[in-house]
Design an enzyme around this catalytic site. Structure first.
Site, PDB file in Angstrom:
ATOM      1  N   PRO A 107      47.821   2.502 -27.233  1.00 34.63           N
ATOM      2  CA  PRO A 107      47.338   3.704 -27.955  1.00 34.63           C
ATOM      3  C   PRO A 107      48.345   5.027 -27.775  1.00 34.63           C
ATOM      4  O   PRO A 107      48.741   5.178 -26.338  1.00 34.63           O
ATOM      5  CB  PRO A 107      46.034   4.028 -27.290  1.00 34.63           C
ATOM      6  CG  PRO A 107      45.943   3.080 -25.896  1.00 34.63           C
ATOM      7  CD  PRO A 107      47.158   2.239 -26.205  1.00 34.63           C
ATOM      8  N   GLU A 108      48.396   5.574 -28.690  1.00 33.47           N
ATOM      9  CA  GLU A 108      49.090   6.911 -28.763  1.00 33.47           C
ATOM     10  C   GLU A 108      48.178   8.111 -29.066  1.00 33.47           C
ATOM     11  O   GLU A 108      46.823   7.907 -29.272  1.00 33.47           O
ATOM     12  CB  GLU A 108      50.415   6.804 -29.841  1.00 33.47           C
ATOM     13  CG  GLU A 108      51.329   5.699 -29.681  1.00 33.47           C
ATOM     14  CD  GLU A 108      52.704   6.360 -29.479  1.00 33.47           C
ATOM     15  OE1 GLU A 108      52.855   7.389 -29.144  1.00 33.47           O
ATOM     16  OE2 GLU A 108      53.669   5.426 -29.625  1.00 33.47           O
TER      17      GLU A 108
ATOM     18  N   HIS B 243      37.297  -8.746 -18.926  1.00 40.03           N
ATOM     19  CA  HIS B 243      38.156  -7.672 -18.883  1.00 40.03           C
ATOM     20  C   HIS B 243      37.450  -6.409 -19.006  1.00 40.03           C
ATOM     21  O   HIS B 243      38.018  -5.278 -19.022  1.00 40.03           O
ATOM     22  CB  HIS B 243      39.479  -7.493 -20.017  1.00 40.03           C
ATOM     23  CG  HIS B 243      40.200  -8.964 -19.890  1.00 40.03           C
ATOM     24  ND1 HIS B 243      40.630  -9.273 -18.648  1.00 40.03           N
ATOM     25  CD2 HIS B 243      40.319  -9.803 -20.766  1.00 40.03           C
ATOM     26  CE1 HIS B 243      41.510 -10.616 -18.816  1.00 40.03           C
ATOM     27  NE2 HIS B 243      41.434 -10.953 -20.134  1.00 40.03           N
TER      28      HIS B 243
END
Ligand SMILES: [Zn+2]
Length: 272
Positions: A2-3, A91
Site C-alpha cells: 500500500p502506498e 493472519h
C-alpha cells in the site's frame, strides 16, 4: 504494497468510526514487525475514538484516554471494517470491536506491518514521526522548499523524492510516474535540476497522488461491499511496470533499470 493513496482512502473510509466506543480488543499475536505493546487490550478498551488521521503511510487512531493507536500496513497489511457476523480468518492479528457492532480487522500475512501505541504528547518526539518531511499534498511541500532541500544534494532525483525526510509518501510507483509527468529522467542529479523542473516535479507529485486518491475513491463507490475489497487499487500507469510497452505519447518503448535496489521505469524520449 500500500502506498500513500491507498492509506489515505482507508483513512477516509474509517472516518465513520470517529465518536464510536471500543468495547473489546483481541490481539492474536505478540509480535508482527515489532512487538505489539503489552496490555494493548487494556489500554484501548472502553475508550472513544476521537480522531483518525493519516501521516505518511501511518494511520493514527486517537482515543479519548490520550492514547493513539499507530497502524502501518507494511507490505501486505489490510485494515477492513466487518460486521458482527465476521469469523476470524487466518493472519488476522487484531480485531477491534465497536459498540455499534462494527469490527475493525487488521490482517497481515507477511507480518511487516506495525501496531503500536503512543501517548498524545509523544507525537512530535516519536521515532515514527519526528524526522518525517512534509506531506506532499500540503502547501508546505512547494518548489521553494524542495529547492532548498536539494540544492546541495548529489543523489539522483528519484531517490531524493522517495526519501521520507524530504517528502513523505512518494513510493516507488508514484516516484516513477511523477518523474514521467514532469519529463525528468530519474537518474538526474538533484543539484542539476532547474527551478522550472522543480516546479513541474512538485505539481506532478501532487497531481499523481491526487489522481490516485480520486481513482481509489471512485473504485470504492463502485462496489457495494467496498470495505471488503483489499484496499489496493489498479491504477493506470504511464511508465510503472510498463517495460517494453509503447509510451502513450511518443510510441518508443518504456525502459527499466534498477536504482537503489528498486525497479525504475521511464521514457528516454519524453524525459530529459
Ligand atoms: Zn515517451
Amino acid at each position: 504494497m500500500p502506498e500513500l493513496p491507498e492509506v489515505e482512502i482507508i483513512s477516509q473510509g474509517l472516518q465513520r468510526l470517529v465518536g464510536q466506543e471500543i468495547v473489546k480488543v483481541e490481539k492474536f499475536r505478540d509480535k508482527i514487525r515489532y512487538m505489539i505493546p503489552l496490555y494493548f487490550e487494556q489500554k484501548t478498551e472502553n475508550t472513544i475514538i476521537t480522531k483518525i488521521i493519516r501521516r505518511a503511510k501511518y494511520l493514527l487512531i486517537f482515543l479519548s484516554n490520550n492514547v493513539i493507536i499507530i497502524i502501518h500496513l507494511g507490505m501486505s497489511g489490510t485494515l477492513i471494517m466487518r460486521d458482527k457476523s465476521y469469523q476470524k480468518q487466518k493472519h488476522d492479528h487484531l480485531i477491534i470491536s465497536l459498540k455499534s457492532s462494527d469490527l475493525l480487522v487488521f490482517n497481515d500475512p507477511r507480518r511487516f506491518g506495525i501496531i503500536d501505541l503512543i501517548n498524545n504528547n509523544e507525537i512530535l518526539i516519536s521515532s515514527y514521526f519526528h524526522a518525517l518531511g512534509p506531506e506532499p499534498l500540503t502547501d508546505q511541500f512547494n518548489y521553494n522548499y524542495l529547492q532548498n532541500k536539494l540544492k546541495n544534494k548529489k543523489t539522483s532525483i528519484k531517490l531524493a523524492i522517495m526519501d521520507n525526510k524530504i517528502v513523505v509518501g512518494v513510493g516507488n510507483i508514484y516516484a516513477s510516474e511523477s518523474l514521467f509527468l514532469a519529463k525528468i529522467l530519474p537518474h538526474r542529479l538533484c543539484n542539476d535540476l532547474s527551478i522550472d523542473e522543480l516546479k513541474k516535479l512538485v505539481s506532478a507529485i501532487k497531481s499523481t497522488l491526487e489522481n490516485a486518491i480520486i481513482a481509489g475513491g471512485s473504485t470504492l463507490k463502485d462496489y457495494k461491499n467496498s470495505m471488503n475489497q483489499s484496499g489496493y487499487f489498479q491504477h493506470q500507469f504511464n511508465v510503472y511496470n510498463q517495460m517494453d510497452v509503447e509510451c502513450k505519447y511518443c510510441k518508443n518503448n518504456i525502459e527499466k533499470s534498477i536504482m537503489g535496489g528498486r525497479s525504475t521505469f521511464y521514457c528516454l524520449t519524453c524525459q530529459k
